[in-house]
Motif scaffolding. Structure first.
Motif, PDB file in Angstrom:
ATOM      1  N   ILE A   1       1.312  11.082 -12.135  1.00 41.02           N
ATOM      2  CA  ILE A   1       0.592  10.726 -10.907  1.00 41.02           C
ATOM      3  C   ILE A   1       0.459   9.211 -10.789  1.00 41.02           C
ATOM      4  CG2 ILE A   1      -1.602  10.924  -9.700  1.00 41.02           C
ATOM      5  CD1 ILE A   1      -1.934  13.684 -10.936  1.00 41.02           C
ATOM      6  N   LEU A   2       0.088   8.566 -11.889  1.00 46.62           N
ATOM      7  CA  LEU A   2      -0.080   7.109 -11.874  1.00 46.62           C
ATOM      8  C   LEU A   2       1.248   6.399 -11.624  1.00 46.62           C
ATOM      9  CD1 LEU A   2      -2.556   6.743 -14.882  1.00 46.62           C
ATOM     10  CD2 LEU A   2      -3.096   6.754 -12.440  1.00 46.62           C
ATOM     11  N   ASP A   3       2.328   6.922 -12.217  1.00 48.71           N
ATOM     12  CA  ASP A   3       3.647   6.309 -11.997  1.00 48.71           C
ATOM     13  C   ASP A   3       4.063   6.425 -10.536  1.00 48.71           C
ATOM     14  OD1 ASP A   3       3.839   5.574 -14.620  1.00 48.71           O
ATOM     15  OD2 ASP A   3       5.069   7.293 -15.228  1.00 48.71           O
ATOM     16  N   LEU A   4       3.739   7.548  -9.897  1.00 52.27           N
ATOM     17  CA  LEU A   4       4.068   7.723  -8.481  1.00 52.27           C
ATOM     18  C   LEU A   4       3.323   6.694  -7.629  1.00 52.27           C
ATOM     19  CD1 LEU A   4       5.424   9.225  -6.189  1.00 52.27           C
ATOM     20  CD2 LEU A   4       3.549  10.892  -6.244  1.00 52.27           C
ATOM     21  N   ARG A   5       2.054   6.490  -7.920  1.00 54.84           N
ATOM     22  CA  ARG A   5       1.291   5.472  -7.177  1.00 54.84           C
ATOM     23  C   ARG A   5       1.865   4.074  -7.412  1.00 54.84           C
ATOM     24  NH1 ARG A   5      -4.889   7.488  -8.657  1.00 54.84           N
ATOM     25  NH2 ARG A   5      -4.794   9.498  -7.562  1.00 54.84           N
ATOM     26  N   LYS A   6       2.243   3.818  -8.659  1.00 51.58           N
ATOM     27  CA  LYS A   6       2.785   2.497  -8.997  1.00 51.58           C
ATOM     28  C   LYS A   6       4.093   2.226  -8.257  1.00 51.58           C
ATOM     29  CE  LYS A   6       4.566  -0.107 -12.948  1.00 51.58           C
ATOM     30  NZ  LYS A   6       4.814  -0.077 -14.411  1.00 51.58           N
ATOM     31  N   THR A   7       4.989   3.209  -8.232  1.00 52.12           N
ATOM     32  CA  THR A   7       6.261   3.001  -7.539  1.00 52.12           C
ATOM     33  C   THR A   7       6.066   2.877  -6.037  1.00 52.12           C
ATOM     34  OG1 THR A   7       6.580   5.417  -7.520  1.00 52.12           O
ATOM     35  CG2 THR A   7       7.611   4.171  -9.306  1.00 52.12           C
ATOM     36  N   GLY A   8       5.056   3.566  -5.487  1.00 53.52           N
ATOM     37  CA  GLY A   8       4.759   3.413  -4.065  1.00 53.52           C
ATOM     38  C   GLY A   8       4.308   2.000  -3.738  1.00 53.52           C
ATOM     39  N   ILE A   9       3.466   1.436  -4.601  1.00 56.33           N
ATOM     40  CA  ILE A   9       3.024   0.049  -4.405  1.00 56.33           C
ATOM     41  C   ILE A   9       4.215  -0.905  -4.526  1.00 56.33           C
ATOM     42  CG2 ILE A   9       1.598  -1.785  -5.385  1.00 56.33           C
ATOM     43  CD1 ILE A   9      -0.396   0.382  -6.215  1.00 56.33           C
ATOM     44  N   ALA A  10       5.094  -0.636  -5.509  1.00 56.61           N
ATOM     45  CA  ALA A  10       6.253  -1.508  -5.698  1.00 56.61           C
ATOM     46  C   ALA A  10       7.186  -1.463  -4.491  1.00 56.61           C
ATOM     47  CB  ALA A  10       7.011  -1.093  -6.963  1.00 56.61           C
ATOM     48  N   ALA A  11       7.375  -0.272  -3.891  1.00 49.48           N
ATOM     49  CA  ALA A  11       8.235  -0.160  -2.709  1.00 49.48           C
ATOM     50  C   ALA A  11       7.650  -0.933  -1.536  1.00 49.48           C
ATOM     51  CB  ALA A  11       8.429   1.308  -2.347  1.00 49.48           C
ATOM     52  N   LEU A  12       6.330  -0.823  -1.346  1.00 53.58           N
ATOM     53  CA  LEU A  12       5.678  -1.569  -0.262  1.00 53.58           C
ATOM     54  C   LEU A  12       5.772  -3.071  -0.502  1.00 53.58           C
ATOM     55  CD1 LEU A  12       3.976  -1.487   2.317  1.00 53.58           C
ATOM     56  CD2 LEU A  12       1.933  -1.327   0.878  1.00 53.58           C
ATOM     57  N   LYS A  13       5.581  -3.493  -1.743  1.00 49.28           N
ATOM     58  CA  LYS A  13       5.674  -4.919  -2.078  1.00 49.28           C
ATOM     59  C   LYS A  13       7.092  -5.436  -1.864  1.00 49.28           C
ATOM     60  CE  LYS A  13       4.738  -8.188  -5.833  1.00 49.28           C
ATOM     61  NZ  LYS A  13       6.084  -8.790  -5.841  1.00 49.28           N
ATOM     62  N   ALA A  14       8.096  -4.616  -2.198  1.00 50.42           N
ATOM     63  CA  ALA A  14       9.480  -5.045  -2.013  1.00 50.42           C
ATOM     64  C   ALA A  14       9.768  -5.322  -0.543  1.00 50.42           C
ATOM     65  CB  ALA A  14      10.430  -3.968  -2.547  1.00 50.42           C
ATOM     66  N   ARG A  15       9.246  -4.485   0.350  1.00 44.98           N
ATOM     67  CA  ARG A  15       9.451  -4.708   1.789  1.00 44.98           C
ATOM     68  C   ARG A  15       8.790  -6.005   2.234  1.00 44.98           C
ATOM     69  NH1 ARG A  15       8.326   1.000   1.998  1.00 44.98           N
ATOM     70  NH2 ARG A  15      10.142   2.199   2.698  1.00 44.98           N
ATOM     71  N   ARG A  16       7.564  -6.209   1.801  1.00 44.14           N
ATOM     72  CA  ARG A  16       6.842  -7.407   2.238  1.00 44.14           C
ATOM     73  C   ARG A  16       7.460  -8.680   1.680  1.00 44.14           C
ATOM     74  NH1 ARG A  16       0.638  -5.085   1.339  1.00 44.14           N
ATOM     75  NH2 ARG A  16       0.616  -3.690   3.174  1.00 44.14           N
ATOM     76  N   ASP A  17       7.822  -8.640   0.396  1.00 43.41           N
ATOM     77  CA  ASP A  17       8.446  -9.830  -0.202  1.00 43.41           C
ATOM     78  C   ASP A  17       9.767 -10.155   0.478  1.00 43.41           C
ATOM     79  OD1 ASP A  17       6.340  -9.968  -1.932  1.00 43.41           O
ATOM     80  OD2 ASP A  17       7.402  -9.120  -3.652  1.00 43.41           O
ATOM     81  N   LEU A  18      10.542  -9.110   0.786  1.00 40.80           N
ATOM     82  CA  LEU A  18      11.833  -9.342   1.428  1.00 40.80           C
ATOM     83  C   LEU A  18      11.645  -9.946   2.812  1.00 40.80           C
ATOM     84  CD1 LEU A  18      14.901  -9.020   1.355  1.00 40.80           C
ATOM     85  CD2 LEU A  18      14.602  -6.733   2.323  1.00 40.80           C
ATOM     86  N   LYS A  19      10.679  -9.456   3.557  1.00 40.54           N
ATOM     87  CA  LYS A  19      10.445  -9.989   4.897  1.00 40.54           C
ATOM     88  C   LYS A  19      10.066 -11.462   4.840  1.00 40.54           C
ATOM     89  CE  LYS A  19       7.906  -9.125   9.167  1.00 40.54           C
ATOM     90  NZ  LYS A  19       6.951  -8.235   9.863  1.00 40.54           N
ATOM     91  N   ARG A  20       9.196 -11.818   3.899  1.00 36.69           N
ATOM     92  CA  ARG A  20       8.813 -13.230   3.770  1.00 36.69           C
ATOM     93  C   ARG A  20      10.016 -14.087   3.374  1.00 36.69           C
ATOM     94  NH1 ARG A  20       3.808 -10.998   1.801  1.00 36.69           N
ATOM     95  NH2 ARG A  20       4.686 -10.819  -0.291  1.00 36.69           N
ATOM     96  N   SER A  21      10.822 -13.587   2.450  1.00 35.80           N
ATOM     97  CA  SER A  21      11.991 -14.355   2.007  1.00 35.80           C
ATOM     98  C   SER A  21      12.991 -14.544   3.151  1.00 35.80           C
ATOM     99  CB  SER A  21      12.668 -13.651   0.828  1.00 35.80           C
ATOM    100  OG  SER A  21      11.801 -13.567  -0.283  1.00 35.80           O
ATOM    101  N   LEU A  22      13.196 -13.501   3.952  1.00 35.08           N
ATOM    102  CA  LEU A  22      14.150 -13.601   5.047  1.00 35.08           C
ATOM    103  C   LEU A  22      13.680 -14.589   6.108  1.00 35.08           C
ATOM    104  CD1 LEU A  22      15.248  -9.866   5.521  1.00 35.08           C
ATOM    105  CD2 LEU A  22      16.496 -11.725   4.413  1.00 35.08           C
ATOM    106  N   VAL A  23      12.395 -14.562   6.417  1.00 38.04           N
ATOM    107  CA  VAL A  23      11.861 -15.526   7.390  1.00 38.04           C
ATOM    108  C   VAL A  23      12.042 -16.948   6.881  1.00 38.04           C
ATOM    109  CG1 VAL A  23       9.747 -16.347   8.495  1.00 38.04           C
ATOM    110  CG2 VAL A  23      10.226 -13.894   8.397  1.00 38.04           C
ATOM    111  N   ARG A  24      11.740 -17.170   5.609  1.00 37.73           N
ATOM    112  CA  ARG A  24      11.874 -18.516   5.050  1.00 37.73           C
ATOM    113  C   ARG A  24      13.334 -18.969   5.035  1.00 37.73           C
ATOM    114  NH1 ARG A  24      13.359 -19.898   0.176  1.00 37.73           N
ATOM    115  NH2 ARG A  24      13.019 -17.780  -0.638  1.00 37.73           N
ATOM    116  N   LEU A  25      14.240 -18.077   4.605  1.00 38.92           N
ATOM    117  CA  LEU A  25      15.643 -18.460   4.508  1.00 38.92           C
ATOM    118  C   LEU A  25      16.275 -18.706   5.874  1.00 38.92           C
ATOM    119  CD1 LEU A  25      16.903 -16.109   1.654  1.00 38.92           C
ATOM    120  CD2 LEU A  25      16.719 -18.588   1.583  1.00 38.92           C
ATOM    121  N   THR A  26      15.888 -17.926   6.880  1.00 38.72           N
ATOM    122  CA  THR A  26      16.446 -18.158   8.209  1.00 38.72           C
ATOM    123  C   THR A  26      15.960 -19.480   8.783  1.00 38.72           C
ATOM    124  OG1 THR A  26      14.668 -16.751   9.089  1.00 38.72           O
ATOM    125  CG2 THR A  26      16.827 -15.748   8.787  1.00 38.72           C
ATOM    126  N   GLU A  27      14.695 -19.812   8.536  1.00 38.67           N
ATOM    127  CA  GLU A  27      14.195 -21.112   9.009  1.00 38.67           C
ATOM    128  C   GLU A  27      14.897 -22.256   8.278  1.00 38.67           C
ATOM    129  OE1 GLU A  27      12.246 -21.808  11.518  1.00 38.67           O
ATOM    130  OE2 GLU A  27      12.137 -19.674  11.988  1.00 38.67           O
TER     131      GLU A  27
END
Length: 507
Positions: A396-422
């Motif tokens: 159960i804890l691993d499932l919650r952890k991977t869910g947080i990691a997936a959400l973080k991956a989306r957010r980090d990628l969005k920030r990186s893409l905005v920075r790199l395009t600018e």
């Protein structure tokens, strides 16, 4: 002025031809190098083997979903204290098929021969009381005996078809075979995305190294051209001194500038040679030159500004489907969800119910003329111990952890893409300006050199023009390398690098 080793030199010429052909077709100039790197880099080969290993495990686990066959045989013989001997020979052939519900359909054929041998005994057939009375009265009874014992053989041949269905643990959710097959599939998915991320990163590094080497070779070509120019100017100054129109100081200054140009050429050669060795590592060879060292055709940056700058929104949309970080995080989350579902079912009681049908095929078998039907049910509850409860909680804890990691991956990628395009937008502007400065400085240098020859410009004017032209060329290539590095990072983050070259990850 040429790299040592004929092999490296031939590779350089081959890549120069491939680059020209690629540019003529409108493709990226670094594409031939990247294609060779995909075939020859040891790390990429290792990642391919890692994925192949998980594919083999997935195929092995999936084979358990097909009909399973088993052939067995046994023999048994024993003797008791009374001298009775028993022997048994048995052969079975079983086929089982796991159904999508988690139930099992099985069929079994049984062939058996049993043999029994009891010691032969002969005894009086008269009742012991009658025999005693006759003996008392002195009467002689007629002889009568009974013989017991001997051997017998029994053959059995039969068929049984049975179906058993788990009821309490979910229809297939708790089945170990289904769990192993799904985990093998998800392991392949996770490994594929992990290897894909490694390869994309390697492609990005190789692409950066290619453009850095392209810049090194351009600077080397510029230094070669400048060395030739200073040599021509030195010869012209000596000629003018012999004619009395130039002083010894001018000649010494021209000589000093030529020596400085040769020194700077040597430094540029060292950088280019080091870059060629670094580039060769991506092809698992000694060194790779993009063109002929010192070739002035490599001097000016190619036009790479015709393509439109992608917006952050379009890149994010691409990344949702292709970005390796997101894909890997989602695969890990899916694997953890499967693990949690399986572990949560293991604490439930096991109640299996089913039906069967039997048919004897030999006359001596029980009910040989008909089919025997039946039903069976089994109940078993392995009450979870501390280890099992801890394993379920960890899932159960691993499932919650991977869910947080997936959400973080989306957010980090969005920030990186905005920075790199600018950053990419400003880098493109810098490169456009740097290319214009090269044109202006080249015209200034040509005018200064012509003016020095006809006496309208001084040596200091010419030396300044030379330095400014070299600086503008260096700045332009620095801007080009920086722009391409940003483009490489964008392609790596979004996972679009290979697709732009027409490569398919399935291959």
């Amino acid at each position: 002025m040429h790299p040592s080793g004929t092999t490296s030199h031939r590779l350089g010429l081959a890549f120069a031809c491939l680059t020209v052909a690629s540019m003529a077709q409108g493709n990226s100039p670094e594409e031939p190098f990247l294609r060779q790197m995909m075939l020859r880099h040891p790390s990429i080969q290792a990642e391919s083997l890692s994925v192949a290993g998980t594919v083999a495990m997935r195929e092995g686990a999936a084979s358990l979903l097909l009909p399973q066959f088993q052939i067995g045989a046994k023999a048994d013989a024993n003797t008791d204290f009374a001298g009775t001997k028993n022997a048994l020979g048995q052969g079975t052939a079983t086929a089982t098929q796991l159904l999508p519900t988690g139930g099992t359909l099985s069929g079994q054929a049984l062939l058996q021969r049993s043999w029994t041998s009891v010691p032969v005994k002969t005894s009086s057939a008269w009742n012991p009381a009658i025999q005693a009375l006759a003996d008392t009265l002195g009467l002689a009874l007629p002889p009568s005996t009974t013989t017991t014992g001997g051997s017998s053989t029994r053959d059995t041949l039969g068929l049984e078809v049975a179906f058993m269905q788990p009821l309490l643990k979910g229809f297939g959710a708790s089945n170990t075979t289904f769990y192993n097959v799904e985990q093998a599939q998800l392991n392949q998915k996770v490994q594929t995305q992990a290897s894909r991320a490694q390869i994309l990163s390697l492609i990005s590094q190789g692409r950066k190294a290619w453009w850095n080497q392209r810049a090194y070779e351009a600077i080397l070509a510029a230094r070669s051209q400048d060395t030739s120019r200073t040599l021509r100017l030195l010869q012209a100054t000596r000629q003018r001194r012999s004619e009395g129109s130039a002083s010894n100081l001018d000649t010494l200054q021209a000589w000093a500038d030529h020596l400085q140009a040769r020194s700077e050429w040597l430094s540029a050669w060292t950088d280019a040679r080091s870059g060629a060795v670094n580039l060769g590592a991506y092809l698992d060879t000694t060194e790779v030159w993009i063109g002929t060292p010192g070739d002035t055709a490599m001097l000016l940056p190619p036009s790479v500004l015709s393509s439109a700058q992608a917006s952050p929104d379009s890149l994010i949309e691409l990344a949702q489907a292709q970005a390796p970080d997101i894909a890997q995080a989602l695969a890990l989350e899916e694997k953890a969800r499967s693990e949690e579902l399986y572990r949560s079912r293991q604490s439930l009681p096991q109640l299996d119910a089913g039906v069967y049908a039997r048919k004897g095929l030999l006359p001596e078998d029980a009910n040989p003329s008909g089919i025997q039907f039946g039903a069976r049910a089994t109940f078993l509850w392995n009450i979870p111990d501390g280890v099992n409860r801890a394993t379920a909680k960890k899932a159960i804890l691993d499932l919650r952890k991977t869910g947080i990691a997936a959400l973080k991956a989306r957010r980090d990628l969005k920030r990186s893409l905005v920075r790199l395009t600018e950053d990419g937008r400003s880098r493109r502007q810098s490169l456009e300006l740097a290319l214009l400065v090269i044109q202006a400085q080249a015209a200034r240098l040509q005018a200064a050199e012509t003016g020095y020859r006809d006496g309208s410009a001084s040596w200091s004017d010419l030396a300044l023009a030379r330095r400014e032209w070299l600086n503008s060329l260096t700045s332009a290539w620095s801007a080009m390398a920086t722009l391409q590095a940003g483009e490489s990072d964008l392609q790596s983050l979004t996972g679009t690098g290979p697709s732009t070259l027409g490569w398919n990850w399935g291959n």
